[in-house]
Design an enzyme around this catalytic site. Structure first.
Site, mmCIF file in Angstrom:
data_model
loop_
_atom_site.group_PDB
_atom_site.id
_atom_site.type_symbol
_atom_site.label_atom_id
_atom_site.label_comp_id
_atom_site.label_asym_id
_atom_site.label_seq_id
_atom_site.Cartn_x
_atom_site.Cartn_y
_atom_site.Cartn_z
ATOM 1 N N SER A 132 3.082 -1.810 10.645
ATOM 2 C CA SER A 132 4.303 -1.946 10.880
ATOM 3 C C SER A 132 5.226 -3.264 10.495
ATOM 4 C CB SER A 132 4.720 -1.585 12.359
ATOM 5 O OG SER A 132 4.228 -0.268 12.574
ATOM 6 N N GLY A 166 2.207 2.451 11.069
ATOM 7 C CA GLY A 166 3.393 3.461 10.913
ATOM 8 C C GLY A 166 3.927 3.787 12.285
ATOM 9 N N ASN A 193 0.856 -1.200 0.105
ATOM 10 C CA ASN A 193 0.030 0.069 0.010
ATOM 11 C C ASN A 193 0.973 1.357 -0.024
ATOM 12 O OD1 ASN A 193 -1.845 2.082 0.383
ATOM 13 N ND2 ASN A 193 -2.331 1.397 2.599
ATOM 14 N N GLU A 201 -7.033 5.060 7.451
ATOM 15 C CA GLU A 201 -7.000 6.341 7.216
ATOM 16 C C GLU A 201 -8.076 7.110 6.264
ATOM 17 O OE1 GLU A 201 -3.188 5.588 5.169
ATOM 18 O OE2 GLU A 201 -2.357 5.180 7.275
#
Ligand code: PGA
Length: 246
Positions: free
Chosen positions: A210, A174, A12, A102
């Site tokens: 992550s 992240g 992604n 998101e």
């Protein structure tokens, strides 16, 4: 048909890379994966504007497939800035991420809209990669299962088509923080149980959040983890290659 060891590895890229970067990335990545044909299903998800460009390279090489990062909930019409499922398919993609945290957070996407997006994707022959996951607060309050069940309710009563689910704890995206493989496997089992009730019995369930070349193998070893959805570490072709070859 997937074999037992075949996993789905999705990159992604989010809102990153200009076309020149994408071209360079593909040159390096294709050269590397061409040397060693992988059993895994590899899917690259660039920004909409690069879908056709990446799809052409995918068609040429037949080494990976292409997905979009979102699609509209409507078929067509006066929806300025939106990109429809039909347009995505026409650009050469076969997959689409739907309900990424998101999108839920910054675009306030709720279950009603997400169901429309899933329907549009399926109607246009795209495989939705439907993302679910709890926030840190929800996890600390012991609400992970309830949150995921509510998010998955979008997938109840789907009429046809293949679907993939990605479990991405919001707090792991992240941040460099990762849940243990045991914890992920537990949530994946719960997701599989919920999907079974909807008749979605052979749905692959990916882990995301992550993922790095150093931790990918430990997730891929679990039979309950059908693959990985990779953000940051997919932006560098060498690091994504290391994940794919884990
Ligand atoms: P990350 O992102 O790998 O950078 O944590 C994953 C994702 O958002 O899909």
């Amino acid at each position: 048909m997937m074999t037992k060891t075949q996993k789905i590895i999705v990159a992604n890229w989010k809102m990153n890379c200009l076309q020149g970067d994408v071209g360079q990335y593909l040159d390096t990545f294709i050269m590397k994966i061409a040397e060693k044909r992988f059993e895994h299903e590899i899917i690259l998800c660039p920004a909409h504007i690069h879908l056709s460009f990446v799809s052409e390279r995918a068609l040429d090489s037949t080494l990976f497939k292409v997905g979009a990062q979102d699609c509209a909930g409507a078929e067509k019409g006066a929806f300025t800035g939106d990109v429809s499922g039909a347009m995505i398919k026409d650009a050469g993609a076969d997959y689409v991420l739907i309900g990424h945290s998101e999108r839920r957070q910054y675009h306030h996407e709720d279950n009603t809209l997400l169901r429309r997006k899933v329907d549009q994707a399926l109607k246009n022959g795209l495989c939705p990669i439907f993302c679910v996951g709890e926030t840190l607060q929800e996890r600390e309050e012991g609400r992970t299962h309830d949150i995921i069940e509510a998010q998955l309710s979008v997938l109840d009563d789907l009429s046809h088509g293949r679907i993939i689910v990605a479990y991405e704890p919001v707090w792991a995206i992240g941040t460099g923080l990762i849940p243990s493989v045991k914890d992920v496997a537990k949530v994946h089992q719960a997701i599989a149980d919920i999907l079974n009730k909807f008749g979605l019995t052979s749905t692959a369930i990916l882990y995301g959040g992550s993922v790095t070349p150093d931790n990918a193998a430990s997730f891929l070893l679990s039979p309950l983890i059908g693959g990985l959805l990779v953000g940051g570490a997919s932006l560098d072709p060498d690091s994504f290659y290391r994940i794919v070859s884990s």
